[in-house]
Design a protein around this motif. Structure first.
Motif, PDB file in Angstrom:
ATOM      1  N   ARG A  19      -6.528  -3.412   7.689  1.00  0.00           N
ATOM      2  CA  ARG A  19      -6.969  -2.706   8.895  1.00  0.00           C
ATOM      3  C   ARG A  19      -8.260  -1.928   8.676  1.00  0.00           C
ATOM      4  N   ASP A  20      -8.593  -1.650   7.391  1.00  0.00           N
ATOM      5  CA  ASP A  20      -9.731  -0.782   7.102  1.00  0.00           C
ATOM      6  C   ASP A  20     -10.629  -1.460   6.079  1.00  0.00           C
ATOM      7  N   ASP A  21     -11.839  -0.938   5.927  1.00  0.00           N
ATOM      8  CA  ASP A  21     -12.698  -1.372   4.830  1.00  0.00           C
ATOM      9  C   ASP A  21     -13.147  -0.119   4.076  1.00  0.00           C
ATOM     10  N   ASP A  27     -10.686   3.051   1.490  1.00  0.00           N
ATOM     11  CA  ASP A  27      -9.925   1.976   2.142  1.00  0.00           C
ATOM     12  C   ASP A  27      -8.519   2.512   2.423  1.00  0.00           C
ATOM     13  N   TRP A  28      -8.209   2.661   3.704  1.00  0.00           N
ATOM     14  CA  TRP A  28      -6.950   3.286   4.122  1.00  0.00           C
ATOM     15  C   TRP A  28      -6.055   2.240   4.778  1.00  0.00           C
ATOM     16  N   GLU A  29      -5.015   1.852   4.054  1.00  0.00           N
ATOM     17  CA  GLU A  29      -4.013   0.914   4.591  1.00  0.00           C
ATOM     18  C   GLU A  29      -2.661   1.636   4.581  1.00  0.00           C
ATOM     19  N   ASP A  89     -12.374  -3.727  -1.101  1.00  0.00           N
ATOM     20  CA  ASP A  89     -11.610  -3.878   0.137  1.00  0.00           C
ATOM     21  C   ASP A  89     -10.276  -4.533  -0.217  1.00  0.00           C
TER      22      ASP A  89
END
Ligand SMILES: [Ca+2]
Ligand SMILES: [Ca+2]
Ligand SMILES: [Ca+2]
Length: 200
Positions: A19-21, A27-29, A89
């Motif tokens: 969802r994030d890069d 990088d927040w998942e 990522d």
């Protein structure tokens, strides 16, 4: 092989999420963000998290130092914590109990009983049940919350939540928003699909 068969028997994988890069702070998942953006796609009690870069490398191969990689927080790599350079990522997936992958989820319609005037936007489950009798199952599994005007998930608004739960509903209080008002949110609930019997 025996151990793998056992795992396959009692558990299953979610899809991979990215969802994030790594731009911005990292990088927040996180599980919170993934549940908000992909409601019903992550089980409520994951057994395990798996992480790799979007191009298939292990965490060890990147040399990145992680802030979180667990089934409570999910995954966080912060650029400020990296000895050299920044985070790669990453994508994540979760091991879930087998019944999660077999269970079909049926979503209710969207509900929007309140607006953010007064103390905030209150979409609590008991109030919604009163207004819409028999339209929400007894034990919802998931909640989906979006802005009324642009259909954005809560993570896109940056707002602070007061209540956010499939069994309690949703509430955003204006007093928690640092001088701003809550946006107007709508909610729906993910329920176990009912078995239908064709009497004809
Ligand atoms: Ca980022
Ligand atoms: Ca990512
Ligand atoms: Ca509302």
């Amino acid at each position: 092989p025996v151990k793998l068969q056992m795992v396959a028997l009692i558990s299953c994988f979610t899809e991979w999420f990215d969802r994030d890069d790594p731009s911005g702070s990292g990088d927040w998942e996180t599980l919170f963000a993934l549940r908000a953006e992909y409601p019903g796609h992550v089980c409520n009690s994951p057994l395990q998290i798996q992480v790799q870069t979007t191009d298939g490398y292990s965490v060890a191969a990147t040399g990145n130092v992680l802030s979180a990689a667990d089934v409570t927080t999910g995954f966080v790599c912060q650029n400020s914590a990296q000895p050299v350079g920044h985070c790669h990522d990453f994508k994540v997936r979760f091991v879930c109990p087998k019944d999660f992958c077999q269970q079909k989820v049926c979503w209710t319609k969207w509900f929007d009983r309140d607006d953010p005037d007064g103390t905030g936007d209150w979409e609590l489950l008991p109030d919604l049940r009163k207004l819409h009798p028999n339209e929400i199952c007894d034990t919802p599994l998931y909640i989906d919350v979006r802005t009324v005007d642009s259909n954005q998930p809560i993570t896109a608004t940056g707002q602070v939540l007061h209540i956010y739960s499939p069994t309690q509903g949703f509430a955003c209080r204006n007093e928690d928003q640092h001088g701003c008002k809550c946006k107007d949110f709508k909610v729906r609930f993910g329920c176990p699909c009912k078995c239908t019997v064709d009497i004809n």
